[in-house]
Enzyme design. Sequence first.
Site, mmCIF file in Angstrom:
data_model
loop_
_atom_site.group_PDB
_atom_site.id
_atom_site.type_symbol
_atom_site.label_atom_id
_atom_site.label_comp_id
_atom_site.label_asym_id
_atom_site.label_seq_id
_atom_site.Cartn_x
_atom_site.Cartn_y
_atom_site.Cartn_z
ATOM 1 N N ASN A 9 3.500 -3.517 4.021
ATOM 2 C CA ASN A 9 3.320 -4.486 4.742
ATOM 3 C C ASN A 9 3.421 -5.789 3.888
ATOM 4 O OD1 ASN A 9 2.255 -6.843 6.556
ATOM 5 N ND2 ASN A 9 0.159 -5.844 6.266
ATOM 6 N N LYS A 11 4.044 -8.690 4.842
ATOM 7 C CA LYS A 11 2.975 -10.293 5.173
ATOM 8 C C LYS A 11 3.940 -11.110 5.391
ATOM 9 C CE LYS A 11 -0.670 -8.022 3.357
ATOM 10 N NZ LYS A 11 -2.150 -8.415 2.517
ATOM 11 N N HIS A 96 -4.246 -6.283 12.179
ATOM 12 C CA HIS A 96 -4.438 -6.524 10.740
ATOM 13 C C HIS A 96 -5.608 -7.720 10.268
ATOM 14 C CE1 HIS A 96 -3.670 -8.119 6.307
ATOM 15 N NE2 HIS A 96 -3.280 -6.620 6.380
ATOM 16 N N GLU A 98 -5.993 -10.007 8.677
ATOM 17 C CA GLU A 98 -5.445 -11.157 8.465
ATOM 18 C C GLU A 98 -5.359 -11.629 10.368
ATOM 19 O OE1 GLU A 98 -2.468 -10.656 6.004
ATOM 20 O OE2 GLU A 98 -4.295 -9.924 4.250
ATOM 21 N N GLU A 169 -8.375 -0.511 6.296
ATOM 22 C CA GLU A 169 -8.612 -1.638 5.848
ATOM 23 C C GLU A 169 -9.777 -2.416 5.949
ATOM 24 O OE1 GLU A 169 -4.264 -2.323 5.303
ATOM 25 O OE2 GLU A 169 -4.822 -3.439 6.491
ATOM 26 N N GLY A 175 -6.262 -7.550 -0.990
ATOM 27 C CA GLY A 175 -5.736 -8.505 -1.592
ATOM 28 C C GLY A 175 -7.029 -9.414 -2.547
ATOM 29 N N SER A 214 -6.041 -2.508 -1.366
ATOM 30 C CA SER A 214 -5.668 -3.110 -2.779
ATOM 31 C C SER A 214 -4.858 -1.624 -3.342
ATOM 32 C CB SER A 214 -7.387 -4.089 -3.729
ATOM 33 O OG SER A 214 -7.200 -4.922 -3.427
HETATM 34 P P1 PGA Z 1 -2.394 -5.487 -0.772
HETATM 35 O O1 PGA Z 1 -2.859 -5.876 0.994
HETATM 36 O O2 PGA Z 1 -2.890 -4.259 -0.650
HETATM 37 O O3 PGA Z 1 -2.749 -6.632 -1.063
HETATM 38 O O4 PGA Z 1 -4.640 -5.220 -0.568
HETATM 39 C C1 PGA Z 1 -3.040 -4.202 1.875
HETATM 40 C C2 PGA Z 1 -2.943 -4.923 3.265
HETATM 41 O O5 PGA Z 1 -2.985 -5.658 3.988
HETATM 42 O O6 PGA Z 1 -2.309 -4.402 4.550
#
Ligand code: PGA
Length: 253
Positions: A9, A11, A96, A98, A169, A175, A214
Amino acid sequence: MNKPVIAGNWKMNMTPEETTGFFATFCSAWSADPSRTVCFFPPALSFEAARQALRDRPDILLGVQNIHWEAAGAFTGEVSARMAAGAGARLVLVGHSERRHVFGETDIETGRKVAAAAAAGLVPVLCVGETLAERRGDALEAVLTRQLQAGLEPSGEALPGPGLVLAYEPVWAIGTGVTATPEDASAAHRLLRRELDARYGRAASDVPILYGGSVNPENAAALLAAPGVDGLLVGGASLKPDAFARIASARPD
Ligand code: PGA
């Protein structure tokens, strides 16, 4: 169970030009592997650059990061599931963290999006996950169940569309550099699998449940080895072609 799905992903990262450069490197680092499904979710405006770069790589799938649930109309700034499918997307991320926590997307909206994706022939990747406060407040099960039910409810009794993927998640792991332990991931995946079984019975046995938060080349193998983890949804580390190729080729320990 199907082969592991390893998804990136991006983003709001990667211009069209950077996308072309990324795949030039990634495609030499990663050869088609029939034991893995690899896919990427580039931003909408870089989608065509990704599609062009992957013309000769049908083994690598593409999806979009978000859709609106309506087919067309006065929704400035949005794209529909039909547009995404027409542009070559096979999958779409829905709900997601976010989208939920930065843009205020509601459970009801995720349900509409899952149904719209399926109606347009896209595989929805329904993302669910608890915040740290919810985990500490012992609300893990309630949150995951609520998000799952709301995301699937409008699609009715049958499994949505051409397939369904779930992604667990935990918000506190996205992140942040803090990864759920393989045991935590397994426990949450077990819960989601139980809900899927209760809802769809054996028809749901092929629905992969991915872990995200992560993930990096160092922890990918242990997470993939966790019982119930059918793949990985990778944010930050999917922006680096070599790191992502290492994750895609990680074998359960
Ligand atoms: P990240 O994001 O691997 O940077 O923690 C995962 C995601 O948001 O799908």
